[in-house]
Write a protein that holds these residues in place. Sequence first.
Motif, PDB file in Angstrom:
ATOM      1  N   PHE A   8      -3.314   3.068   5.602  1.00  0.00           N
ATOM      2  CA  PHE A   8      -3.023   3.079   4.163  1.00  0.00           C
ATOM      3  C   PHE A   8      -4.039   2.173   3.497  1.00  0.00           C
ATOM      4  CE2 PHE A   8       1.302   4.972   3.648  1.00  0.00           C
ATOM      5  CZ  PHE A   8       1.481   5.327   4.971  1.00  0.00           C
ATOM      6  N   LYS A   9      -4.835   2.752   2.627  1.00  0.00           N
ATOM      7  CA  LYS A   9      -5.930   1.981   2.073  1.00  0.00           C
ATOM      8  C   LYS A   9      -6.252   2.491   0.676  1.00  0.00           C
ATOM      9  CE  LYS A   9     -10.463   0.652   3.879  1.00  0.00           C
ATOM     10  NZ  LYS A   9     -11.437   1.075   4.892  1.00  0.00           N
TER      11      LYS A   9
ATOM     12  N   GLU B  30       0.820  -1.229   0.000  1.00  0.00           N
ATOM     13  CA  GLU B  30       0.000   0.000   0.000  1.00  0.00           C
ATOM     14  C   GLU B  30       0.849   1.273   0.000  1.00  0.00           C
ATOM     15  OE1 GLU B  30      -3.147   0.664  -0.352  1.00  0.00           O
ATOM     16  OE2 GLU B  30      -4.200  -1.210  -0.041  1.00  0.00           O
TER      17      GLU B  30
ATOM     18  N   GLN C 257      -4.662   3.402  -1.979  1.00  0.00           N
ATOM     19  CA  GLN C 257      -3.912   4.572  -2.423  1.00  0.00           C
ATOM     20  C   GLN C 257      -4.269   5.860  -1.708  1.00  0.00           C
ATOM     21  OE1 GLN C 257      -3.637   4.740  -6.676  1.00  0.00           O
ATOM     22  NE2 GLN C 257      -2.750   2.713  -6.667  1.00  0.00           N
ATOM     23  N   ARG C 258      -4.792   5.721  -0.504  1.00  0.00           N
ATOM     24  CA  ARG C 258      -5.024   6.918   0.306  1.00  0.00           C
ATOM     25  C   ARG C 258      -4.468   6.675   1.696  1.00  0.00           C
ATOM     26  NH1 ARG C 258     -10.907   8.393   0.909  1.00  0.00           N
ATOM     27  NH2 ARG C 258      -9.984  10.167   1.958  1.00  0.00           N
ATOM     28  N   VAL C 259      -4.177   7.765   2.377  1.00  0.00           N
ATOM     29  CA  VAL C 259      -3.750   7.632   3.771  1.00  0.00           C
ATOM     30  C   VAL C 259      -4.770   8.358   4.629  1.00  0.00           C
ATOM     31  CG1 VAL C 259      -1.910   8.018   5.444  1.00  0.00           C
ATOM     32  CG2 VAL C 259      -1.332   7.694   3.036  1.00  0.00           C
ATOM     33  N   ILE C 260      -5.373   7.633   5.537  1.00  0.00           N
ATOM     34  CA  ILE C 260      -6.396   8.234   6.388  1.00  0.00           C
ATOM     35  C   ILE C 260      -5.842   8.329   7.812  1.00  0.00           C
ATOM     36  CG2 ILE C 260      -8.802   8.077   7.166  1.00  0.00           C
ATOM     37  CD1 ILE C 260      -9.001   5.885   4.788  1.00  0.00           C
ATOM     38  N   GLU C 261      -5.939   9.518   8.369  1.00  0.00           N
ATOM     39  CA  GLU C 261      -5.392   9.743   9.703  1.00  0.00           C
ATOM     40  C   GLU C 261      -6.485   9.529  10.759  1.00  0.00           C
ATOM     41  OE1 GLU C 261      -3.561  13.571   9.981  1.00  0.00           O
ATOM     42  OE2 GLU C 261      -3.261  13.414  12.137  1.00  0.00           O
TER      43      GLU C 261
END
Length: 187
Positions: free
Chosen positions: A156-157, A6, A159-163
């Motif tokens: 990481f999911k 990812e 192609q995005r990174v979620i905080e």
Amino acid sequence: MGRNGEGKSTLIKAIMGEIEVGGTCELGHNVRAGYFAQNPASLLAPELTVFQTVDEVAKGEIRSQIKHILGAFMFSGEAIDKKGKFLSGGERTRLAMVRLLLEPVNLLILDEPTNHLDMRSKDVLKEALLDFEGTLILVSHDRDFLQGLARKVFEFKVQRVIEHSETIDAFLERSRLQRITELNLSK
Ligand SMILES: Nc1ncnc2c1ncn2[C@@H]1O[C@H](COP(=O)(O)OP(=O)(O)OP(=O)(O)O)[C@@H](O)[C@H]1O
Ligand SMILES: [Mg+2]
């Protein structure tokens, strides 16, 4: 956290300035980073012994405690005279960690540091990290190891990174509940 491939290691390499990035990536003014790579090309000097490897980085008062520190990381007796090239994967990792923890860093970036470690070694490393006063960025698939260490989760999911501003336990519990709800909905 995130599945294989990812981009976790890639983001870390970007932070460490090891790869070109499209945007900008800067470390703060007084940040001194220490880095443990997932697949290090050369982690330790092959011809130096365990003691010498640590002796090289230890400065000031701490020098009198090298043996004690090595003992805490389970190098005692003859083990401290072993050369880098003869160390096992776990021994190599433990020694690299001792070195990192002795350097005057205030940002530690560890990419899957527990891969070669047995349970006891993981506990030792975790204790040391709990005592570390700087910022820790940790990539790990090991839930038990993360427990109590992470105050924030970057997921990481696709192609995005979620905080997420929550502990790893809260995060995993919520993800689990979400999955269960999704399953129920699709019935
Ligand atoms: N130099 C490169 N050239 C092309 N693709 C690359 C390169 N380096 C990494 N990749 C690809 O980018 C993706 C992300 O890799 P990365 O190593 O960051 O994943 P990761 O999240 O750390 O995975 P893991 O959990 O397996 O360590 C992978 O599909 C990988 O094959
Ligand atoms: Mg990786």
